[in-house]
Structures are given as C-alpha cells and as structure tokens.
Design an enzyme around this catalytic site. Structure first.
Site, mmCIF file in Angstrom:
data_model
loop_
_atom_site.group_PDB
_atom_site.id
_atom_site.type_symbol
_atom_site.label_atom_id
_atom_site.label_comp_id
_atom_site.label_asym_id
_atom_site.label_seq_id
_atom_site.Cartn_x
_atom_site.Cartn_y
_atom_site.Cartn_z
ATOM 1 N N HIS A 69 0.866 -1.200 0.000
ATOM 2 C CA HIS A 69 0.000 0.000 0.000
ATOM 3 C C HIS A 69 0.891 1.235 0.000
ATOM 4 O O HIS A 69 0.567 2.249 0.610
ATOM 5 C CB HIS A 69 -0.971 -0.039 1.195
ATOM 6 C CG HIS A 69 -0.334 -0.327 2.506
ATOM 7 N ND1 HIS A 69 0.162 -1.574 2.847
ATOM 8 C CD2 HIS A 69 -0.074 0.460 3.586
ATOM 9 C CE1 HIS A 69 0.671 -1.524 4.061
ATOM 10 N NE2 HIS A 69 0.550 -0.310 4.546
ATOM 11 N N HIS A 84 1.328 -1.575 11.584
ATOM 12 C CA HIS A 84 2.432 -0.651 11.857
ATOM 13 C C HIS A 84 1.852 0.756 11.972
ATOM 14 O O HIS A 84 0.667 0.982 11.655
ATOM 15 C CB HIS A 84 3.515 -0.710 10.771
ATOM 16 C CG HIS A 84 2.993 -0.538 9.374
ATOM 17 N ND1 HIS A 84 2.969 -1.570 8.470
ATOM 18 C CD2 HIS A 84 2.467 0.538 8.731
ATOM 19 C CE1 HIS A 84 2.465 -1.152 7.320
ATOM 20 N NE2 HIS A 84 2.145 0.148 7.466
ATOM 21 N N GLY A 91 0.708 14.892 7.677
ATOM 22 C CA GLY A 91 0.445 13.897 6.627
ATOM 23 C C GLY A 91 0.289 12.518 7.225
ATOM 24 O O GLY A 91 -0.504 12.302 8.137
ATOM 25 N N GLY A 93 2.084 11.001 9.185
ATOM 26 C CA GLY A 93 2.590 10.865 10.551
ATOM 27 C C GLY A 93 1.461 10.546 11.521
ATOM 28 O O GLY A 93 0.376 11.102 11.439
ATOM 29 N N HIS A 119 -0.935 -0.623 21.140
ATOM 30 C CA HIS A 119 0.523 -0.649 20.892
ATOM 31 C C HIS A 119 0.883 0.336 19.783
ATOM 32 O O HIS A 119 1.788 1.167 19.927
ATOM 33 C CB HIS A 119 0.952 -2.068 20.494
ATOM 34 C CG HIS A 119 2.399 -2.182 20.075
ATOM 35 N ND1 HIS A 119 3.379 -2.695 20.882
ATOM 36 C CD2 HIS A 119 3.023 -1.816 18.925
ATOM 37 C CE1 HIS A 119 4.558 -2.647 20.268
ATOM 38 N NE2 HIS A 119 4.373 -2.106 19.062
ATOM 39 N N GLU A 120 0.187 0.241 18.628
ATOM 40 C CA GLU A 120 0.539 1.096 17.483
ATOM 41 C C GLU A 120 0.332 2.573 17.828
ATOM 42 O O GLU A 120 1.102 3.441 17.398
ATOM 43 C CB GLU A 120 -0.285 0.701 16.266
ATOM 44 C CG GLU A 120 -0.021 -0.723 15.779
ATOM 45 C CD GLU A 120 1.465 -1.012 15.578
ATOM 46 O OE1 GLU A 120 1.889 -2.158 15.813
ATOM 47 O OE2 GLU A 120 2.193 -0.079 15.187
ATOM 48 N N HIS A 123 3.309 4.257 19.097
ATOM 49 C CA HIS A 123 4.193 4.820 18.056
ATOM 50 C C HIS A 123 3.609 6.131 17.519
ATOM 51 O O HIS A 123 4.340 7.108 17.329
ATOM 52 C CB HIS A 123 4.322 3.834 16.890
ATOM 53 C CG HIS A 123 5.050 2.577 17.237
ATOM 54 N ND1 HIS A 123 6.304 2.554 17.805
ATOM 55 C CD2 HIS A 123 4.674 1.268 17.126
ATOM 56 C CE1 HIS A 123 6.690 1.299 18.000
ATOM 57 N NE2 HIS A 123 5.730 0.499 17.587
ATOM 58 N N HIS A 129 10.021 1.126 20.577
ATOM 59 C CA HIS A 129 9.804 -0.134 21.276
ATOM 60 C C HIS A 129 10.582 -0.131 22.587
ATOM 61 O O HIS A 129 11.565 0.555 22.736
ATOM 62 C CB HIS A 129 10.252 -1.298 20.390
ATOM 63 C CG HIS A 129 9.257 -1.569 19.295
ATOM 64 N ND1 HIS A 129 9.620 -1.985 18.033
ATOM 65 C CD2 HIS A 129 7.916 -1.463 19.291
ATOM 66 C CE1 HIS A 129 8.541 -2.139 17.283
ATOM 67 N NE2 HIS A 129 7.483 -1.820 18.017
#
Lengths: 367, 79
Positions: A69, A84, A91, A93, A119-120, A123, A129
C-alpha cells in the site's frame, strides 16, 4: 531507551482521529469501540485528549490495507507483520495501518484489535519499542485475555513526552499503594502461614518477618491464572490454594495449576446452578469445613467427605452475628475469621461467635 | 553466514528477513568493505539486547523463537 531519533512528539495535546475503513472480521461498532478504548489507554495517563472526526482526515488516520500500500511496509497476509504506525508528523505521521487480510478479534484469539491498536498508538504518539517484556511497547505482541493495565515503563515513557495526566485518578500500572485507605481487595487467603491479598493483577504477600509487604504481579507465580479473582482460600490439609472467578475454580499447589482446572463450581462443589460466582471463601483449619459466602447466604463444604453439608445455604447474619452485609473477602488467622467488606475488616471470634474488633485493614501493611 | 548455528535454510531466511525488516540490515550491507559476518552479529546483538535475550551475536534457538513471535511492523531501529 532512546532509539526514536530526536524524540518526535505532537506539539498539541488535543488530537483528532478518523477511521478510514473497516475489517470484515468485526462489526463496525466493535472496531470503533476497540479503537476508542485504545486511545483511552494513553489519555488516561497524559494530558492528551482524542476526538474522533468524520468529515475530514484526523491527525491520526486508522485504516486497513491489503498487500503493498505504497508506504515501504507492505503487508503479506502472514503473521509476520500485520500492523504498523508512523511517528508524529504531518500527513501520514501518526497514522495506523492494519493488514486487511489478517483476522482481527475482540477476544483472546489472535489478533486482538484493541491491544494491537493500543501498541501502534504508542508509536503514533512518539514512542519507540521497549525492552521491558511486560510493557505494551515491547516489540512482540504479548496479548492475553486478562484485564489490561498499562505497564509502568509505558507510563514513564509517554509522560516523559507529554507529562502526567491532569486527571486525579492515576492508573497505577505496576505499582500499588497498599496504604491507600480507599483500597479494596479482590480476594484474600492464607498460604503456609502467610496472608496473601489479591488486587487486579497484583498479589501482596504479608510475611511476618518482613517489615513491608511484597507486591508483585500474579503472572510471576501463576501466569495462566486470570487476574481480578472473586475469591480464594487455602485448603491446608491438601496444601492447595483455590481461586474463584465467575463460576470457575482453579486449584494450585505452589506454582502449579492442578490438572483438569479450571473446573465448574457446580460440578466440583455441588453448588446449585443459580450460584454464578463466589464472593469469599475460607476453610476452617480445625474442622476441615469450608465456608462459601455468596450475597447474604453461605454454604458449608466438608473437605474430607468432599461434599456440601446438608441444611445450606443459611443466612450469614444468623450464624455470624454482626456480619449483616455481603462479604468481599474472608480468611482465618488463629481463632478468628477476618471478614472484609469494602475497606472495613471485622474480626470475628470463632469461640465467642461475636465480632470483637472492627477497623481498617492498614495494620496488616504497617502503614 | 557463519553466525548461523543450525544451518537450516529456513532459519537463515527468518533471521535475514527479520534483521532486514527491523534492524536496517539490508542498507548496512550495501556499504563497501563491510565485514558481513560482523555486521550480522552486531545486528543480532542489538536485537538480543532489546528483547532481553542473552547477547551472543548468534542466531541461537531463543533468538529464533523471539523472531517467530507475532510482532509490530515498526522497525526497532529507525534508519
């Protein structure tokens, strides 16, 4: 653990998010609820607030994709890589991507959408991590079906970026203040002379020769037991501990859950089907009789004959004068049953059959 | 790949792909005069340190096990 280069973070505390599309494996409402709860994991411990927007793209866009993608991280439908996210930036981010071909669940089966999203989003908010195996931000997903509590390592790192929450009720993570007078317990039992209190995912061991209680995670001793027990008691004649949650019972010896458990309390103890849970339980060591407290009634079970005594249930208040309410927890020490209701304990003298002392529980912890 | 102890082809792929995805292995290998053995061992040490494994620089069974667990797609070491 500074791996994220120059610590990217959002410069504002009110962030918006939008959901671009959905997985075919879950109803829309379940997806939306899982995502909302995942955002709340982080807003609970920081000044951050999150608002879902519909007409425009949010700061954080959550979307499901198949295969390549065009963001350098193609999915392949495998279990190697199925989600992820991007660090804070304009944008793309902050955006979170899921593999459309992965099976997403809202239970203990892989993969739990709430847990992966939480979890994602770590980020998305700027975290890298962690090397703490218990942390949500540990690279491998360590989801289990227990009640989720954010780890102290995650709390420390996100508060290093955004500061603590302005909300007075802090999520305690890996720490528990046993001298907090408002504290209540899920279950209490003795074990080989110790008294062990259980709260959420923690146990608090009161050992007579230690000045302070030992607090740690239940997982460390019994990784397969669920947290938030309803009740627990020691059957000392067989050196077993028994834990109750809902209509299930687990029997353990030291760290080992005995084979065949969990079992159903109806088949194992002979409770009638309308008993759906146990509030508290205690085994009187001298008689081998175990008392099960449920709402305002109690049953008595003979550990030697392994059968319920006839003539039960009876009213608690009738045989334990002064205990006129539900029992949250109970355990025996010498000639006393210690009844706990909310944050009050009553010391019930088994000889005189009367309460001879009441107060709060903090004396157990030398507060 | 001298750092691979058990020599199974599949393991080689697992290790290579993992370090490439999450520890920038591919890009470092493109530099000239690179001691590939040392680069590989260094990446493995980084991964073992983050995962709290014994830091050996070798793809021992514990390390392979950790690599096979479902994990987040974000690299552990950003380029």
């Amino acid at each position: 653990y500074a791996i994220t280069h120059n610590n990217p973070r959002w410069s504002k505390t009110h962030l918006t998010y939008s959901i671009l599309n959905y997985t075919p494996y879950l109803p829309r409402a379940v997806v939306e609820d899982a995502i909302e709860r995942a955002f709340r994991v982080w807003s609970d411990v920081t000044p951050l607030t999150f608002e879902r927007v519909f007409e425009k793209e949010g700061d954080i866009v959550l979307s499901f994709h198949r295969g390549d993608h065009s963001d350098l991280y193609p999915f392949d439908g495998s279990k190697d890589h199925f989600a992820h996210a991007f660090l804070p930036a304009p944008g793309m981010g902050g955006d979170v991507h899921y593999d459309l071909d992965q099976k997403w669940t809202d239970n203990s089966e892989n993969f739990n959408l709430f847990y992966v999203t939480a979890h994602e989003l770590g980020h998305s908010l700027g975290l890298s991590h962690s090397n703490d195996e218990e942390a949500l931000m540990y690279p491998s997903y360590t989801w289990s079906n227990k009640d989720f509590v954010l780890n102290q390592d995650d709390i420390n790192r996100i508060q290093a970026l955004y500061g603590p929450s302005t909300n007075p009720i802090q999520s305690t993570g890996a720490s528990l203040d046993v001298c907090n007078s408002g504290l209540t317990f899920d279950a209490i039992t003795t074990y080989r002379g110790e008294v062990i209190f259980f709260k959420d995912r923690f146990y608090i061991r009161v050992i007579s020769f230690l000045p302070e209680p030992m607090i740690n995670m239940i997982d460390l001793i019994w990784p397969t037991l669920p947290g938030k027990f309803d009740a627990a008691y020691e059957s000392s004649m067989v050196d077993e501990l028994r834990f109750f949650k809902g209509s299930k019972v687990w029997a353990v010896q030291e760290q080992n859950v005995l084979e065949g458990f969990p079992m159903d309390i109806h088949s194992y103890f002979g409770f009638p089907s309308n008993v759906t849970h146990i509030d508290a339980a205690v085994c009187e060591e001298e008689t081998g009789k175990t008392y099960f407290f449920v709402d305002h009634m109690y049953w008595r079970y003979d550990e030697n004959t392994r059968s319920m005594d006839p003539g039960y249930p009876r009213l608690i208040a009738e045989d334990f004068p002064g205990i006129n309410h539900k029992v949250d927890d109970v355990f025996q020490k010498e000639d006393y049953f210690y009844f706990f209701y909310q944050s009050i304990q009553h010391r019930f003298n088994l000889q005189t059959r009367r309460i001879d002392d009441s107060g709060d529980f903090s004396t157990w912890f030398n507060c | 790949f001298p750092v691979i102890q058990d020599g199974l082809q599949k393991n080689v792929k697992t290790v290579w792909k993992y370090l490439e995805n999450y520890y920038n292995l591919g890009k470092d290998m493109q530099a000239k005069n690179v001691n590939s053995k040392e680069v590989m061992a260094e990446k493995l040490r980084q991964m073992q340190q983050l995962f709290g494994l014994k830091v050996t620089g070798n793809s021992d069974p514990e390390t392979l096990n950790a690599m096979r667990k479902p994990r987040c797609g974000v690299p552990d070491v950003a380029p």
